[in-house]
Design a protein around this motif. Structure first.
Motif, mmCIF file in Angstrom:
data_model
loop_
_atom_site.group_PDB
_atom_site.id
_atom_site.type_symbol
_atom_site.label_atom_id
_atom_site.label_comp_id
_atom_site.label_asym_id
_atom_site.label_seq_id
_atom_site.Cartn_x
_atom_site.Cartn_y
_atom_site.Cartn_z
ATOM 1 N N GLY A 205 0.763 -1.245 0.000
ATOM 2 C CA GLY A 205 0.000 0.000 0.000
ATOM 3 C C GLY A 205 0.786 1.283 0.000
ATOM 4 O O GLY A 205 0.236 2.310 0.357
ATOM 5 N N THR A 206 2.037 1.286 -0.354
ATOM 6 C CA THR A 206 2.844 2.501 -0.311
ATOM 7 C C THR A 206 3.069 3.051 -1.706
ATOM 8 O O THR A 206 3.588 2.361 -2.569
ATOM 9 N N ALA A 207 2.684 4.302 -1.927
ATOM 10 C CA ALA A 207 3.025 4.968 -3.185
ATOM 11 C C ALA A 207 4.491 5.377 -3.130
ATOM 12 O O ALA A 207 5.066 5.550 -2.058
ATOM 13 N N ASN A 208 5.097 5.560 -4.272
ATOM 14 C CA ASN A 208 6.542 5.817 -4.328
ATOM 15 C C ASN A 208 6.812 7.156 -4.973
ATOM 16 O O ASN A 208 6.348 7.434 -6.069
ATOM 17 N N ASN A 209 7.546 7.990 -4.290
ATOM 18 C CA ASN A 209 7.636 9.390 -4.654
ATOM 19 C C ASN A 209 8.651 9.686 -5.740
ATOM 20 O O ASN A 209 9.719 9.087 -5.799
ATOM 21 N N SER A 210 8.288 10.633 -6.580
ATOM 22 C CA SER A 210 9.258 11.202 -7.502
ATOM 23 C C SER A 210 10.110 12.211 -6.730
ATOM 24 O O SER A 210 9.793 12.590 -5.615
ATOM 25 N N GLU A 211 11.189 12.654 -7.353
ATOM 26 C CA GLU A 211 12.069 13.627 -6.707
ATOM 27 C C GLU A 211 12.393 14.754 -7.674
ATOM 28 O O GLU A 211 12.394 14.585 -8.881
ATOM 29 N N GLU A 212 12.662 15.932 -7.116
ATOM 30 C CA GLU A 212 13.145 17.085 -7.861
ATOM 31 C C GLU A 212 12.178 17.533 -8.950
ATOM 32 O O GLU A 212 12.565 18.204 -9.900
ATOM 33 N N GLN A 213 10.904 17.174 -8.854
ATOM 34 C CA GLN A 213 9.869 17.620 -9.785
ATOM 35 C C GLN A 213 10.246 17.342 -11.239
ATOM 36 O O GLN A 213 10.112 18.192 -12.114
ATOM 37 N N GLN A 214 10.683 16.124 -11.500
ATOM 38 C CA GLN A 214 11.023 15.715 -12.865
ATOM 39 C C GLN A 214 10.123 14.585 -13.354
ATOM 40 O O GLN A 214 10.307 14.079 -14.448
ATOM 41 N N GLY A 215 9.160 14.190 -12.551
ATOM 42 C CA GLY A 215 8.248 13.117 -12.899
ATOM 43 C C GLY A 215 7.210 12.978 -11.803
ATOM 44 O O GLY A 215 7.137 13.801 -10.885
ATOM 45 N N TYR A 216 6.391 11.924 -11.896
ATOM 46 C CA TYR A 216 5.303 11.708 -10.946
ATOM 47 C C TYR A 216 5.511 10.426 -10.140
ATOM 48 O O TYR A 216 6.326 9.577 -10.485
ATOM 49 N N ASP A 217 4.717 10.306 -9.088
ATOM 50 C CA ASP A 217 4.811 9.149 -8.191
ATOM 51 C C ASP A 217 4.395 7.851 -8.881
ATOM 52 O O ASP A 217 3.572 7.853 -9.797
ATOM 53 N N GLY A 218 4.940 6.756 -8.381
ATOM 54 C CA GLY A 218 4.476 5.451 -8.786
ATOM 55 C C GLY A 218 3.164 5.111 -8.095
ATOM 56 O O GLY A 218 2.780 5.719 -7.091
ATOM 57 N N GLY A 219 2.444 4.124 -8.638
ATOM 58 C CA GLY A 219 1.181 3.718 -8.056
ATOM 59 C C GLY A 219 1.377 2.826 -6.840
ATOM 60 O O GLY A 219 2.370 2.104 -6.723
ATOM 61 N N ALA A 220 0.403 2.855 -5.940
ATOM 62 C CA ALA A 220 0.456 2.023 -4.743
ATOM 63 C C ALA A 220 -0.089 0.633 -5.031
ATOM 64 O O ALA A 220 -0.930 0.454 -5.908
ATOM 65 N N GLY A 221 0.407 -0.337 -4.302
ATOM 66 C CA GLY A 221 -0.140 -1.680 -4.381
ATOM 67 C C GLY A 221 -1.303 -1.843 -3.420
ATOM 68 O O GLY A 221 -1.894 -0.869 -2.955
ATOM 69 N N ASN A 222 -1.624 -3.075 -3.089
ATOM 70 C CA ASN A 222 -2.725 -3.357 -2.175
ATOM 71 C C ASN A 222 -2.328 -4.474 -1.230
ATOM 72 O O ASN A 222 -1.863 -5.529 -1.654
ATOM 73 N N ASN A 223 -2.508 -4.225 0.048
ATOM 74 C CA ASN A 223 -2.053 -5.184 1.049
ATOM 75 C C ASN A 223 -2.842 -6.490 1.053
ATOM 76 O O ASN A 223 -2.304 -7.543 1.378
ATOM 77 N N SER A 224 -4.123 -6.427 0.729
ATOM 78 C CA SER A 224 -4.955 -7.605 0.914
ATOM 79 C C SER A 224 -4.782 -8.646 -0.173
ATOM 80 O O SER A 224 -4.839 -9.842 0.094
ATOM 81 N N ASN A 225 -4.582 -8.204 -1.433
ATOM 82 C CA ASN A 225 -4.494 -9.203 -2.499
ATOM 83 C C ASN A 225 -3.171 -9.161 -3.255
ATOM 84 O O ASN A 225 -3.024 -9.811 -4.274
#
Length: 386
Positions: A205-225
């Motif tokens: 369930g953790t989204a993954n951050n971009s840095e230095e405003q050169q792109g966007y965050d990765g999508g989060a997963g799901n803990n249950s499945n």
């Protein structure tokens, strides 16, 4: 016939001339200047060299200042590698897609990744060696396919691209099923991708951050499945498990035409535009199939009992696809991130000398009217202008 226009002319005592406004010389490019029928004593302002120039002894001479010119750049870093899926007979334990490489641009009218406007204008000088680095794609997460028990590793981040002091950050790695490469150990409590130019897709369930405003965050997963997230792109966040782990899209650049991009195998051409830096799709399952990579070179993810994912496309900065689980007791490995690219555009009056260690595209430098374009597709070295 030339003429002088003035609002008023006043008489002063003494040996001097005084102007109430700045004195402005007629402006020409170097090409326009060379077409003039000049005589000794002519003075102009050259917009190409950004200097006053005097015609004397049959040639134009610069009247002081450094020999500077406007240079445009597009820097795309290497995309992150996708994580590996889980050895799971029940399926559904998939890995995150790799984040796209960071995208940095000062081309007027274009954007930098992450929704940021173009960087400020840059003026290069002749004779200076400018450092250049073209980022490599991050390696895939492996150790899942045909191994029992599988290692389920995350991918590795892409590496940066650079021109002079300007740097595009490598794409974040996609998370493996319950393994984080960044920890250096098989720590089953860590299941998120790494940060980067665009964030890598997550496993839980953790989204993954971009840095230095050169792109966007990765999508989060799901803990249950245990579904995964897609890698972030230069133009959009990665999709979550609920949307099929699709990846973030890249963005367009006008530094190349679609014809040039196709001929040089740089970027991805779609609907009349050239795209860069799409995220990698996360690993899929039997319900959502093989999640697509982001437009701009992102590789699609693999699907349960179907096939491996797809590497990010070379010279786009696309993220690698994430691996899926398999119901036969194995998992699919992730996919490699795509390499980045460095593109420089400058006045055609100047020559760019590419040093050892750097690789140019097939027809580089290209000619675009009064501009030249040098495309660097791999390596580390310097370029010098004259």
């Amino acid at each position: 016939m030339s003429e002088i226009q003035a609002n008023s002319i006043g008489k002063y005592s003494g040996n001097n001339v005084s102007l109430s406004d700045p004195l402005k010389f007629k402006s020409y490019t170097t090409t326009q200047r060379d077409a003039l029928s000049s005589v000794a004593g002519d003075v102009i302002y050259n917009t190409t060299t950004q200097k006053l120039e005097l015609f004397t002894n049959g040639a134009w001479t610069q009247m002081g200042g450094i020999d500077a010119f406007s240079l445009e750049y597009l820097l795309v870093a290497g995309g992150g590698g996708g994580g590996s899926g889980r050895n799971s007979q029940s399926g559904g334990s998939n890995a995150g897609g790799g984040g796209a490489g960071g995208l940095l641009s000062n081309v007027s009218g274009d954007n930098t990744g992450g929704g940021v406007s173009a960087q400020p204008a840059f003026y290069a000088v002749t004779g200076q060696a400018y450092r250049v680095r073209v980022g490599a794609g991050g390696l895939k997460g492996e150790g899942a396919y045909a191994q029992q028990p599988s290692n389920e590793r995350s991918g590795r981040p892409g590496t940066r691209s650079q021109f002079h002091e300007f740097k595009a950050r490598g794409g974040g790695a996609g998370a493996g099923r319950n393994f984080s490469y960044s920890s250096g150990t098989d720590d089953r409590s860590l299941s998120y991708g790494t940060t980067g130019g665009s964030g890598g897709g997550g496993h839980t369930g953790t989204a993954n951050n971009s840095e230095e405003q050169q792109g966007y965050d990765g999508g989060a997963g799901n803990n249950s499945n245990y579904n995964a997230g897609g890698g972030g792109g230069a133009g959009a966040v990665g999709g979550t498990w609920a949307s099929g782990a699709v990846a973030g899209t890249g963005i367009t650049s006008s530094i190349l035409t679609t014809t040039e991009a196709t001929a040089e195998s740089v970027g991805v051409v779609s609907s009349g535009y050239v795209y860069f830096a799409g995220g990698g799709g996360g690993g899929g399952n039997t319900n959502n199939g093989a999640p697509a990579g982001g437009l701009g070179g992102g590789g699609r993810g693999s699907s349960t009992n179907a096939d491996n994912g797809v590497d990010g496309t070379a010279n786009t900065g696309g993220g690698g696809g994430g691996g899926a689980s398999r119901t036969d007791g194995y998992g699919w490995d992730g996919s490699n991130g795509g390499s980045g690219v460095v593109i420089l555009r400058y006045p055609s009056d100047f020559t760019c000398t590419v040093g050892a260690g750097l690789t140019q595209s097939t027809n580089s430098p290209l000619t675009q009217g009064t501009k030249k374009v040098t495309i660097l597709t791999a390596g580390l070295g310097t370029v010098t202008f004259s």
